[in-house]
Design a protein around this motif. Structure first.
Motif, PDB file in Angstrom:
ATOM      1  N   UNK A  83       0.832  -1.201   0.000  1.00 25.29           N
ATOM      2  CA  UNK A  83       0.000   0.000   0.000  1.00 25.29           C
ATOM      3  C   UNK A  83       0.872   1.260   0.000  1.00 25.29           C
ATOM      4  N   UNK A  85       3.573   1.688  -1.744  1.00 23.17           N
ATOM      5  CA  UNK A  85       3.896   1.976  -3.144  1.00 23.17           C
ATOM      6  C   UNK A  85       2.706   2.604  -3.863  1.00 23.17           C
ATOM      7  N   UNK A  86       1.502   2.095  -3.543  1.00 23.54           N
ATOM      8  CA  UNK A  86       0.304   2.649  -4.180  1.00 23.54           C
ATOM      9  C   UNK A  86       0.181   4.136  -3.844  1.00 23.54           C
ATOM     10  N   UNK A  89       2.696   6.229  -5.590  1.00 25.10           N
ATOM     11  CA  UNK A  89       2.411   6.383  -7.019  1.00 25.10           C
ATOM     12  C   UNK A  89       1.318   7.416  -7.286  1.00 25.10           C
TER      13      UNK A  89
ATOM     14  N   UNK B  28      -2.780  -5.037  -8.483  1.00 25.46           N
ATOM     15  CA  UNK B  28      -2.738  -3.958  -7.505  1.00 25.46           C
ATOM     16  C   UNK B  28      -4.093  -3.791  -6.808  1.00 25.46           C
ATOM     17  N   UNK B  32      -4.870  -4.234  -2.790  1.00 27.07           N
ATOM     18  CA  UNK B  32      -5.491  -3.244  -1.899  1.00 27.07           C
ATOM     19  C   UNK B  32      -6.718  -3.859  -1.210  1.00 27.07           C
ATOM     20  N   UNK B  35      -5.599  -5.996   1.543  1.00 26.43           N
ATOM     21  CA  UNK B  35      -5.156  -5.216   2.704  1.00 26.43           C
ATOM     22  C   UNK B  35      -6.346  -4.895   3.600  1.00 26.43           C
TER      23      UNK B  35
END
Lengths: 128, 130
Positions: A83, A85-86, A89, B28, B32, B35
């Motif tokens: 998260x 890195x997200x 970005x 990705x 998420x 998570x």
């Protein structure tokens, strides 16, 4: 016109000089989670029931408790790195980015503490 | 140092949409989602640690229709992220970069994740029905 030398213009614009640890940590936790998550999924399927007593007895077995703590640690670490890195970005302005990154880290620390402590409490409560 | 206005990547609007970038984005997104799933997992352990009452409440949430849909969603995210993660690890080791190979492993990953999700829930619901 800039009086900077060609070398001076490019110095400091390259890589941050860090990142290997992040990259490696992401992959090591991923590799660790392959057996851990598969074990977890199969265990859930194999449990006689998902009621309070059955799950408590399952978590409380020492090997299961250890594996669950390892799973929580690897999962939270992997999630924290991913998260991060997200956010890096997609949030461009440095102020909000730093705040969100700090919050993310705190949430992940809290998750790890809560998960590990929960397993400990369940394991020490049994046998009921 | 004044900020330099550099071109930003990725240029989503100039590239043709294809399986590789779709699966990359999906990796990705599922990450998420997982998570958030980690919060649910820890909540499950906390509810169990807190006693029968809180565990019953937690079970009630996740045996509801909405709860079950969330669990099915997380199951797919998990299997997809697991399979595609293995694909990523193979890339890290230097294997599977050929365009045709990457395409085939991509399709394989989506197929495997869907099948595993289906099998997991058929087995899970079969146990409940027992």
């Amino acid at each position: 016109m800039s009086l900077k030398s060609p070398l001076g213009r490019v110095l400091g614009l390259g890589s941050a000089g860090t990142g290997t640890e992040h990259w490696l940590g992401q992959r090591l936790s991923a590799v660790a989670m392959v057996p851990l998550t598969v074990w977890f999924a199969l265990s859930l399927l194999g449990l006689p029931a998902l009621d309070f007593y059955a799950v408590t007895a399952w978590v409380a077995a020492p090997l299961h408790a250890i594996l669950l703590v390892l799973l929580v640690m690897a999962l939270v670490y992997h999630s924290s790195l991913g998260t991060q890195v997200v956010v890096e970005d997609y949030i461009r302005s440095s102020g909000p980015r730093a705040v969100v990154l700090a919050l993310l880290r705190l949430v992940h620390i809290a998750l790890a503490v809560a998960g590990i402590l929960a397993v400990f409490l369940i394991a020490t409560r049994a046998p009921l | 140092m004044s900020p330099v206005s550099r071109p930003l990547s990725p240029h989503l609007q100039v590239y043709r949409w294809q399986i590789s970038n779709t699966l990359s984005i999906l990796h990705r997104l599922t990450g998420v989602a997982l998570s958030i799933g980690a919060i649910a997992l820890v909540s499950w352990l906390l509810a169990l640690a807190s006693g029968q009452g809180s565990y019953a409440q937690f079970s009630w949430i996740f045996t509801s229709l909405a709860g079950q849909l969330f669990l099915i969603g997380w199951t797919f995210c998990f299997f997809y992220h697991l399979c595609n993660g293995l694909r990523h690890l193979a890339w890290d080791a230097g294997y599977g970069f050929d365009k045709s190979v990457a395409r085939r492993t991509g399709i394989a990953v989506v197929t495997a994740a869907s099948l595993l999700t289906l099998i997991f829930w058929v087995l899970a619901l079969a146990r409940v029905a027992e």
